[in-house]
Enzyme design. Structure first.
Site, PDB file in Angstrom:
ATOM      1  N   LYS A 133      -8.893 -10.569  -0.316  1.00  0.00           N
ATOM      2  CA  LYS A 133      -8.570 -11.891   0.223  1.00  0.00           C
ATOM      3  C   LYS A 133      -9.740 -12.863   0.118  1.00  0.00           C
ATOM      4  O   LYS A 133      -9.548 -14.068   0.081  1.00  0.00           O
ATOM      5  CB  LYS A 133      -8.068 -11.761   1.659  1.00  0.00           C
ATOM      6  CG  LYS A 133      -6.697 -11.100   1.688  1.00  0.00           C
ATOM      7  CD  LYS A 133      -6.053 -11.098   3.040  1.00  0.00           C
ATOM      8  CE  LYS A 133      -4.640 -10.555   2.958  1.00  0.00           C
ATOM      9  NZ  LYS A 133      -4.587  -9.097   2.663  1.00  0.00           N
TER      10      LYS A 133
HETATM   11  C1  LIG Z   1      -3.523  -8.421   2.163  1.00  0.00           C
HETATM   12  C2  LIG Z   1      -3.731  -7.101   1.517  1.00  0.00           C
HETATM   13  C3  LIG Z   1      -2.748  -6.528   0.661  1.00  0.00           C
HETATM   14  C4  LIG Z   1      -1.408  -7.178   0.423  1.00  0.00           C
HETATM   15  O1  LIG Z   1      -1.491  -8.340  -0.342  1.00  0.00           O
HETATM   16  P1  LIG Z   1      -0.272  -9.390  -0.399  1.00  0.00           P
HETATM   17  O2  LIG Z   1      -0.808 -10.559  -1.097  1.00  0.00           O
HETATM   18  O3  LIG Z   1       0.092  -9.673   1.042  1.00  0.00           O
HETATM   19  O4  LIG Z   1       0.863  -8.718  -1.116  1.00  0.00           O
HETATM   20  C5  LIG Z   1      -3.057  -5.327   0.045  1.00  0.00           C
HETATM   21  N1  LIG Z   1      -4.226  -4.680   0.271  1.00  0.00           N
HETATM   22  C6  LIG Z   1      -5.176  -5.194   1.074  1.00  0.00           C
HETATM   23  C7  LIG Z   1      -6.433  -4.432   1.290  1.00  0.00           C
HETATM   24  C8  LIG Z   1      -4.969  -6.421   1.725  1.00  0.00           C
HETATM   25  O5  LIG Z   1      -5.927  -6.918   2.543  1.00  0.00           O
END
Ligand SMILES: *Cc1c(COP(=O)(O)O)cnc(C)c1O
Length: 471
Positions: free
Chosen positions: A113
């Site tokens: 993120k």
């Molecule tokens: C947020 C997250 C996901 C999921 O991603 P999306 O964009 O919501 O599909 C997967 N793995 C980790 C470690 C995350 O922080």
């Protein structure tokens, strides 16, 4: 470039009009009116660019209301080796023949993120400065989103973050990451309740329109178009690294929850990046896997949403999924509204199994999916450690397992590494009997002073806290 809503509102908006927005006024999500096309010549020119320059090239196709030099400066300021650990920013490593891990989690909070949120922090500061405005970001987190938002917004002018989280329910490492921040514009609020209570509070505060306007409340959740756009870049960067100088196709496997990450892959593919398959990997919360297998999209109740060892994928509905369905239905706002507003509103589900469009998800748009369980994660973590001396986190393990079910001969398979193992240490200990190592800058963070206030499960208490901290 102009943007419109997936539910039929055609009012043309520019990038900075929607940058600070969540949903479109008609309840839909924003999408560009078309996907700019990238051809082989263009790809060849982009292949040798630095990550920041590549980001600038891609972003400029979608952003025409920030002057080019300034947009370039924002990209250069965001994607640095100091913040992301390497010159490549998203280095690829080959695990076994033709299967690669693309490292997206070397940013400040060790999850992918950061890739988008770090840019968002700089875009917000830029745009708020230009407008002479302020923004108070209110959010709910069970871990990754909240810390990524706080590390992106800390010290930024014009922005405050009020982040609610369920008291005592995040991992000690995640709590330490967030609560150790001492920046004056970051406010951690531990709510006496569960994650759903935090989300309900955020909704209640946002639904108080007078309060929302007076205190300039905004969000940074995954439906934000700028976040999605930032994520498109690493599909190109992954493709370039996996193909070297030859032109073979590449598939991507994406550990998925709210469908934001893989939706960025869909956008890259729509732009003409030669992506063979986009594999959606889910855990026991298999809303998305069920759709791609059967054509039925069924929102889960809270009771039907499992707490798993890949918690960032524990979702009851996938908030970005509407963007893909809009494209699947030939970009019909009317049909998208009928499904997401009328059908889901009435029955909590919709069924496209008998619709000719459903087959296109696989054939025309290249989607496939798989589901994993806790036992699969443990097995994959052990196997990857044993055979490749590589530790993967639980979400990436879900991805690796799914990837192996969708290998095509002659096509490279890139698995997106969405977090580092240290963030989910308990499951790593369960699988391997020892803790994963942690980057030096996180040594001993659990012992640092914590900056957090505890509040009851009550929107009024949170409103009063915000009001008292907005000078
Ligand atoms: C947020 C997250 C996901 C999921 O991603 P999306 O964009 O919501 O599909 C997967 N793995 C980790 C470690 C995350 O922080």
């Amino acid at each position: 470039m102009r943007y419109f809503s997936t539910r039929g509102d055609q009012t043309p908006r520019r990038f900075c009009d929607i940058l600070l927005e969540g949903l479109a006024p008609d309840g839909g999500l924003y999408l560009p009116t078309h996907y700019p096309q990238v051809d082989a010549t263009q790809l060849a020119q982009w292949r040798t660019l630095s990550y920041a320059d590549l980001a600038f090239e891609i972003l400029s196709l979608y952003i025409d209301d920030i002057p080019a030099e300034e947009l370039h400066a924002l990209c250069v300021k965001t994607y640095t080796p100091e913040v992301f650990g390497t010159d490549e920013i998203v280095p690829l490593r080959e695990l076994e023949d033709g299967v690669y891990l693309e490292a997206l989690s070397n940013g400040p909070t060790l999850a992918f993120k950061d890739m988008a949120m770090q840019l968002l922090g700089n875009l917000f500061e830029y745009e708020l400065g230009r407008r002479g405005e302020e923004l108070n970001i209110l959010g709910a987190t069970s871990g990754d989103t909240g810390s990524a938002a706080e590390y992106a917004m800390r010290g930024k002018k014009g922005v405050r973050v009020f982040m609610t989280s369920p008291d005592g329910r995040m991992s000690p490492f995640q709590q330490a990451q967030m609560f150790s921040l001492q920046d004056a514009n970051i406010h951690n609020i531990a709510i006496d309740g569960v994650f759903d209570d935090c989300q309900d509070i955020v909704k209640a505060v946002s639904n108080d329109l007078a309060f929302k306007r007076k205190y300039k409340i905004g969000t940074v959740n995954s439906i934000n178009w700028a976040r999605l756009l930032a994520q498109v870049v690493y599909y190109f960067a992954g493709y370039f690294q996996a193909t070297g100088s030859n032109d073979r196709q590449v598939s991507f496997t994406v550990p998925s929850g709210n469908f934001g990450n893989v939706c960025a892959g869909h956008v890259a593919r729509m732009m003409g990046l030669p992506i063979h398959t986009l594999v959606v990997a889910t855990n026991e919360n298999d809303v998305l896997d069920e759709f791609f297998r059967t054509g039925v999209y069924r929102v889960r109740s809270a009771a039907d949403t499992h707490e798993t060892s890949s918690p960032s994928m524990d979702i009851s509905k996938a908030s970005n999924f509407e963007r893909f369905v809009f494209d699947l239905l030939g970009r019909s706002g009317e049909r998208t509204r009928a499904l997401f507003e009328t059908e889901i509103g009435r029955t909590g589900r919709f069924d496209l199994s008998a619709d000719p469009a459903f087959a296109l998800a696989a054939t025309r748009f290249g989607f496939a999916s798989s589901r994993s369980t806790h036992a699969d994660r443990l097995a994959t973590i052990r196997d990857t450690d044993k055979r490749f001396a590589t530790l993967v986190d639980t979400h990436t393990a879900d991805g690796l397992k799914a990837a192996r079910e969708h290998i095509t001969p002659g096509v490279a398979m890139v698995v997106l590494e969405t977090a580092l193992p240290i963030k989910f240490a308990a499951t790593l200990v369960e699988a391997l009997g020892h803790e994963p190592s942690r980057p030096a800058r996180f040594e001993g963070i659990e012992a640092l002073p914590k900056r957090v206030v505890k509040l009851p499960r009550d929107a009024e208490a949170v409103k009063a806290y915000i009001a008292a901290h907005c000078d």
